[in-house]
Design a protein around this motif. Structure first.
Motif, PDB file in Angstrom:
ATOM      1  N   ASN A 252       0.908   0.230   2.764  1.00 43.99           N
ATOM      2  CA  ASN A 252       0.120   1.084   1.870  1.00 43.99           C
ATOM      3  C   ASN A 252       1.016   1.989   1.032  1.00 43.99           C
ATOM      4  OD1 ASN A 252      -2.296   0.011   2.761  1.00 43.99           O
ATOM      5  ND2 ASN A 252      -2.705   1.656   4.222  1.00 43.99           N
ATOM      6  N   VAL A 253       2.042   2.544   1.673  1.00 38.83           N
ATOM      7  CA  VAL A 253       2.973   3.404   0.941  1.00 38.83           C
ATOM      8  C   VAL A 253       3.756   2.586  -0.087  1.00 38.83           C
ATOM      9  CG1 VAL A 253       5.014   4.876   1.147  1.00 38.83           C
ATOM     10  CG2 VAL A 253       3.161   5.065   2.828  1.00 38.83           C
ATOM     11  N   THR A 254       4.215   1.410   0.339  1.00 43.18           N
ATOM     12  CA  THR A 254       4.967   0.535  -0.561  1.00 43.18           C
ATOM     13  C   THR A 254       4.112   0.117  -1.759  1.00 43.18           C
ATOM     14  OG1 THR A 254       6.272  -0.293   1.299  1.00 43.18           O
ATOM     15  CG2 THR A 254       6.277  -1.612  -0.702  1.00 43.18           C
ATOM     16  N   ASP A 255       2.849  -0.232  -1.493  1.00 45.86           N
ATOM     17  CA  ASP A 255       1.946  -0.624  -2.582  1.00 45.86           C
ATOM     18  C   ASP A 255       1.708   0.542  -3.540  1.00 45.86           C
ATOM     19  OD1 ASP A 255       1.650  -3.217  -1.675  1.00 45.86           O
ATOM     20  OD2 ASP A 255      -0.136  -2.771  -0.481  1.00 45.86           O
ATOM     21  N   TYR A 256       1.567   1.737  -2.986  1.00 43.29           N
ATOM     22  CA  TYR A 256       1.364   2.912  -3.837  1.00 43.29           C
ATOM     23  C   TYR A 256       2.557   3.125  -4.759  1.00 43.29           C
ATOM     24  CZ  TYR A 256       1.554   7.807  -5.190  1.00 43.29           C
ATOM     25  OH  TYR A 256       1.692   8.966  -5.913  1.00 43.29           O
ATOM     26  N   LEU A 257       3.755   3.051  -4.215  1.00 38.16           N
ATOM     27  CA  LEU A 257       4.956   3.271  -5.015  1.00 38.16           C
ATOM     28  C   LEU A 257       5.127   2.195  -6.086  1.00 38.16           C
ATOM     29  CD1 LEU A 257       7.423   4.369  -2.190  1.00 38.16           C
ATOM     30  CD2 LEU A 257       6.236   5.825  -3.847  1.00 38.16           C
ATOM     31  N   ALA A 258       4.591   0.985  -5.789  1.00 34.99           N
ATOM     32  CA  ALA A 258       4.690  -0.115  -6.748  1.00 34.99           C
ATOM     33  C   ALA A 258       3.500  -0.156  -7.703  1.00 34.99           C
ATOM     34  CB  ALA A 258       4.799  -1.438  -6.002  1.00 34.99           C
ATOM     35  N   GLY A 259       2.555   0.761  -7.518  1.00 42.52           N
ATOM     36  CA  GLY A 259       1.391   0.804  -8.399  1.00 42.52           C
ATOM     37  C   GLY A 259       0.358  -0.256  -8.099  1.00 42.52           C
ATOM     38  N   ARG A 260       0.367  -0.794  -6.874  1.00 42.39           N
ATOM     39  CA  ARG A 260      -0.603  -1.835  -6.508  1.00 42.39           C
ATOM     40  C   ARG A 260      -1.790  -1.214  -5.774  1.00 42.39           C
ATOM     41  NH1 ARG A 260       4.366  -4.581  -5.123  1.00 42.39           N
ATOM     42  NH2 ARG A 260       4.138  -3.818  -2.983  1.00 42.39           N
ATOM     43  N   HIS A 261      -3.003  -1.729  -6.027  1.00 42.14           N
ATOM     44  CA  HIS A 261      -4.211  -1.281  -5.347  1.00 42.14           C
ATOM     45  C   HIS A 261      -4.712  -2.398  -4.438  1.00 42.14           C
ATOM     46  CE1 HIS A 261      -5.228   1.828  -8.728  1.00 42.14           C
ATOM     47  NE2 HIS A 261      -4.154   2.132  -8.033  1.00 42.14           N
ATOM     48  N   THR A 262      -5.006  -2.070  -3.192  1.00 47.78           N
ATOM     49  CA  THR A 262      -5.515  -3.050  -2.243  1.00 47.78           C
ATOM     50  C   THR A 262      -6.825  -2.548  -1.651  1.00 47.78           C
ATOM     51  OG1 THR A 262      -4.448  -2.103  -0.265  1.00 47.78           O
ATOM     52  CG2 THR A 262      -3.107  -3.583  -1.649  1.00 47.78           C
ATOM     53  N   GLU A 263      -7.394  -3.350  -0.759  1.00 46.74           N
ATOM     54  CA  GLU A 263      -8.655  -2.961  -0.111  1.00 46.74           C
ATOM     55  C   GLU A 263      -8.496  -1.724   0.761  1.00 46.74           C
ATOM     56  OE1 GLU A 263      -9.978  -5.979   2.550  1.00 46.74           O
ATOM     57  OE2 GLU A 263      -8.131  -5.974   3.743  1.00 46.74           O
ATOM     58  N   ASN A 264      -7.266  -1.345   1.071  1.00 45.53           N
ATOM     59  CA  ASN A 264      -7.031  -0.179   1.919  1.00 45.53           C
ATOM     60  C   ASN A 264      -7.151   1.138   1.167  1.00 45.53           C
ATOM     61  OD1 ASN A 264      -6.476  -1.799   4.161  1.00 45.53           O
ATOM     62  ND2 ASN A 264      -4.312  -1.972   3.632  1.00 45.53           N
ATOM     63  N   VAL A 265      -7.166   1.087  -0.143  1.00 44.34           N
ATOM     64  CA  VAL A 265      -7.196   2.306  -0.952  1.00 44.34           C
ATOM     65  C   VAL A 265      -8.620   2.853  -1.029  1.00 44.34           C
ATOM     66  CG1 VAL A 265      -6.761   3.299  -3.221  1.00 44.34           C
ATOM     67  CG2 VAL A 265      -5.196   1.578  -2.299  1.00 44.34           C
ATOM     68  N   LEU A 266      -8.780   4.085  -0.559  1.00 44.08           N
ATOM     69  CA  LEU A 266     -10.078   4.752  -0.607  1.00 44.08           C
ATOM     70  C   LEU A 266     -10.243   5.537  -1.892  1.00 44.08           C
ATOM     71  CD1 LEU A 266     -10.105   6.108   3.048  1.00 44.08           C
ATOM     72  CD2 LEU A 266     -11.493   4.224   2.183  1.00 44.08           C
ATOM     73  N   VAL A 267      -9.166   6.160  -2.336  1.00 46.54           N
ATOM     74  CA  VAL A 267      -9.141   6.889  -3.606  1.00 46.54           C
ATOM     75  C   VAL A 267      -7.916   6.416  -4.365  1.00 46.54           C
ATOM     76  CG1 VAL A 267      -9.035   9.135  -4.740  1.00 46.54           C
ATOM     77  CG2 VAL A 267     -10.246   8.906  -2.565  1.00 46.54           C
ATOM     78  N   PRO A 268      -8.110   5.737  -5.494  1.00 50.22           N
ATOM     79  CA  PRO A 268      -6.961   5.209  -6.223  1.00 50.22           C
ATOM     80  C   PRO A 268      -6.190   6.299  -6.952  1.00 50.22           C
ATOM     81  CG  PRO A 268      -8.971   4.782  -7.433  1.00 50.22           C
ATOM     82  CD  PRO A 268      -9.386   5.377  -6.109  1.00 50.22           C
ATOM     83  N   GLU A 269      -5.006   5.934  -7.395  1.00 47.03           N
ATOM     84  CA  GLU A 269      -4.169   6.864  -8.147  1.00 47.03           C
ATOM     85  C   GLU A 269      -4.891   7.294  -9.426  1.00 47.03           C
ATOM     86  OE1 GLU A 269       0.363   7.043 -10.019  1.00 47.03           O
ATOM     87  OE2 GLU A 269      -0.446   5.198  -9.162  1.00 47.03           O
TER      88      GLU A 269
END
Length: 334
Positions: A313-330
């Motif tokens: 989740n942290v890696t995806d956030y830093l890469a700007g990726r959104h997955t099903e785990n994101v409750l509140v997107p950037e």
């Protein structure tokens, strides 16, 4: 980048440190995130939290003011997070959507069998070399009825074990699980499930519509000798109402791995101080009640999956990726 992790258990710390070492560095704290400890996060863009951390509006505002941009929750549940305020503040919030359902389902059965067969009382006696059987009479599960409130992944795993015991299966959920139907589960309304089940196990999330789903009326509708197990969220049961029924001598056993006022108590050592929670103290006095400290998920398998997904989740956030785990997107750039 250094990640700050709150509420890290001793067994959990090496798993978190190892999981993060290749991509990030993790600083692990055993203290839980509260309004008092939130200033520690100043300067950390990413923090990780556990289910008993306070992520209410006041705490989230402190985090945002200190420069936090992303919260990675190490649990499936997120009832401790004010998502609306997080969205207003532009905080990204992610959770662990999935981990081993067997960890929780197997522990729910551990609680059920422990109260059914009076295991804690028996173990206490034998330590004192008292080998009497008085008061230790249990019941076979085979042929009795298991009622499962919530038949998602964990509820399905619980149902498979009940099926292995040879039990009749009743289910309640907003949608039927075909795998449970194949096992012979009959879906019924909640009132019928509570009235007919010898064992009731809760596997629904804590939402506004499920808070106190087991209230005074629900408890009164259950069999006097039923077993009630909750390994999901404490707020599903009206604990004061439960104490009232227990004082009336009802229920063969109650197994609780969660408690609605557990924040600030569970995951802490309170053995050398008085506990001001009269309801919890009263619960502990009943010989047919077993309370554990929110440990159903706590297996090396499940915790390993939780930590691994948190890193992703942290890696995806830093890469700007959104997955099903994101409750509140950037928050989008302005």
């Amino acid at each position: 980048m250094e990640i700050l992790a709150f509420g890290v258990q001793t067994d959990e710390k090496p798993l978190i440190e190892k999981a993060f070492e290749e991509l990030h560095e993790a600083r692990c704290l055993d203290v839980f995130l509260t309004e008092d400890t939130a200033p520690i996060a100043a300067g950390y863009a990413v923090i990780s939290t556990s289910v008993n951390c306070d992520l209410g509006a006041r705490v989230l505002r402190i985090l945002a003011a200190g420069g936090t941009k992303m919260v990675a929750q190490r649990s499936t549940g997120f009832n401790n997070i004010d998502l609306d305020v997080a969205r207003q503040l532009g905080l990204t919030v992610a959770r662990v959507s999935y981990y081993s359902p067997y960890s929780v389902a197997e522990f729910a059965w551990t609680l059920a069998m422990a109260v059914n067969r009076r295991v804690v009382r028996a173990a206490g006696r034998t330590r004192d070399f008292d080998f009497r059987l008085d008061g230790l009479l249990g019941r076979d599960m085979r042929g009795r009825t298991a009622g499962v409130l919530g038949t998602g992944k964990i509820g399905e795993a619980f149902t498979r074990i009940a099926h292995g015991f040879g039990m009749e299966l009743l289910g309640w959920d907003v949608a039927q699980n075909p795998a449970c139907v194949e096992l012979g589960m009959k879906y019924v309304d909640k009132d019928r499930l509570l009235a007919e089940s010898d064992l009731v196990s809760l596997h629904v999330p804590l939402l506004p519509g499920t808070r106190h789903i087991i209230d005074a009326d629900a408890l009164r509708s259950m069999k006097d000798d039923a077993i009630l197990v909750n390994s999901s969220r404490g707020g599903l049961i009206d604990t004061d109402a439960l104490v009232t029924e227990l004082r009336a001598g009802r229920f063969a056993g109650v197994g609780l791995d969660v408690y609605e006022a557990e924040a600030g108590l569970f995951f802490h050592d309170r053995s050398l101080e008085g506990v001001a929670d009269d309801t919890l103290a009263r619960l502990m006095t009943f010989p047919n009640v077993l309370v554990t400290s929110h440990q159903a998920y706590y297996t090396v398998d499940a915790v390993g999956q939780i930590v691994g997904t948190t890193v992703e989740n942290v890696t995806d956030y830093l890469a700007g990726r959104h997955t099903e785990n994101v409750l509140v997107p950037e928050a989008p750039a302005r």
